[in-house]
Write a protein that holds these residues in place. Structure first.
Motif, short mmCIF file in Angstrom:
data_model
loop_
_atom_site.label_atom_id
_atom_site.label_comp_id
_atom_site.label_asym_id
_atom_site.label_seq_id
_atom_site.Cartn_x
_atom_site.Cartn_y
_atom_site.Cartn_z
N UNK A 1 30.80 58.80 28.46
CA UNK A 1 31.07 57.37 28.39
C UNK A 1 32.01 56.97 29.52
N UNK A 2 31.70 55.84 30.15
CA UNK A 2 32.51 55.36 31.26
C UNK A 2 33.79 54.71 30.75
N UNK A 3 34.88 54.93 31.48
CA UNK A 3 36.13 54.28 31.12
C UNK A 3 36.15 52.90 31.73
N UNK A 4 36.65 51.94 30.94
CA UNK A 4 36.70 50.57 31.40
C UNK A 4 38.09 49.98 31.17
N UNK A 5 38.33 48.86 31.81
CA UNK A 5 39.55 48.09 31.63
C UNK A 5 39.14 46.62 31.61
N UNK A 6 39.88 45.80 30.89
CA UNK A 6 39.53 44.38 30.83
C UNK A 6 39.86 43.70 32.15
N UNK A 7 39.16 42.63 32.44
CA UNK A 7 39.39 41.86 33.64
C UNK A 7 40.82 41.32 33.65
N UNK A 8 41.32 40.92 32.50
CA UNK A 8 42.69 40.41 32.37
C UNK A 8 43.70 41.49 32.75
N UNK A 9 43.51 42.72 32.26
CA UNK A 9 44.43 43.81 32.59
C UNK A 9 44.38 44.15 34.08
N UNK A 10 43.19 44.12 34.66
CA UNK A 10 43.07 44.40 36.09
C UNK A 10 43.76 43.31 36.90
N UNK A 11 43.60 42.06 36.49
CA UNK A 11 44.26 40.94 37.18
C UNK A 11 45.78 41.12 37.14
N UNK A 12 46.32 41.48 36.00
CA UNK A 12 47.76 41.72 35.86
C UNK A 12 48.19 42.86 36.78
N UNK A 13 47.41 43.93 36.82
CA UNK A 13 47.69 45.09 37.68
C UNK A 13 47.72 44.67 39.15
N UNK A 14 46.72 43.88 39.58
CA UNK A 14 46.64 43.44 40.97
C UNK A 14 47.84 42.56 41.32
N UNK A 15 48.24 41.68 40.40
CA UNK A 15 49.40 40.83 40.65
C UNK A 15 50.68 41.65 40.80
N UNK A 16 50.83 42.68 40.00
CA UNK A 16 52.01 43.55 40.12
C UNK A 16 51.98 44.31 41.44
N UNK A 17 50.81 44.82 41.80
CA UNK A 17 50.68 45.62 43.02
C UNK A 17 50.89 44.78 44.28
N UNK A 18 50.37 43.55 44.29
CA UNK A 18 50.48 42.69 45.47
C UNK A 18 51.72 41.82 45.45
N UNK A 19 52.35 41.71 44.29
CA UNK A 19 53.51 40.83 44.10
C UNK A 19 53.17 39.38 44.41
N UNK A 20 51.92 38.99 44.08
CA UNK A 20 51.46 37.62 44.29
C UNK A 20 50.60 37.19 43.11
N UNK A 21 50.61 35.91 42.81
CA UNK A 21 49.75 35.33 41.78
C UNK A 21 48.31 35.36 42.29
N UNK A 22 47.36 35.64 41.41
CA UNK A 22 45.96 35.66 41.82
C UNK A 22 45.13 34.75 40.92
N UNK A 23 44.01 34.30 41.47
CA UNK A 23 43.03 33.54 40.70
C UNK A 23 41.70 34.28 40.79
N UNK A 24 40.84 33.99 39.86
CA UNK A 24 39.53 34.61 39.78
C UNK A 24 38.50 33.70 40.43
N UNK A 25 37.66 34.27 41.29
CA UNK A 25 36.59 33.49 41.92
C UNK A 25 35.34 34.34 41.93
#
Length: 106
Positions: A1-25
């Motif tokens: 079975x493939x491991x997955x993460x929610x889009x919301x959790x990934x967005x939070x991770x990206x914001x922490x890593x980049x130290x910038x607010x992000x939007x989804x497009x």
């Protein structure tokens, strides 16, 4: 079975890593649909897939986007609102490391 993460959790991770607010497009062309996590000031209108360069993004005027895109999610990693954790996920121009994957899972 493939491991997955929610889009919301990934967005939070990206914001922490980049130290910038992000939007989804979500954008698409004749070949593919991709989901982008971008900063609010980025104006991306279209893209092409180049065999050598990968994804190339363009603004409304047709000029190449020079800014680094925080996260590009190809159609192949999307499972509804879940993201398959794979090496195809690029954050800040780099594939996810084992440490990144561990923090996303935990």
């Amino acid at each position: 079975m493939q491991e997955t993460v929610s889009l919301r959790d990934l967005k939070t991770f990206v914001e922490k890593k980049t130290k910038k607010k992000t939007i989804l497009k979500v954008i698409w062309n004749e070949q593919e649909k991709i989901t982008l996590l971008i900063t609010p000031n980025m104006k991306i209108n279209s893209f092409i897939v180049d065999e050598k360069e990968g994804y190339l993004f363009y603004d409304v005027a047709g000029k190449p986007v020079e800014q680094a895109i925080p996260c590009v999610l190809p159609e192949s990693v999307m499972l509804g609102d879940q993201i398959t954790l794979s090496q195809m996920i690029i954050v800040n121009g780099q594939p996810l490391t084992k440490e990144d994957l561990a923090s996303l899972k935990g």
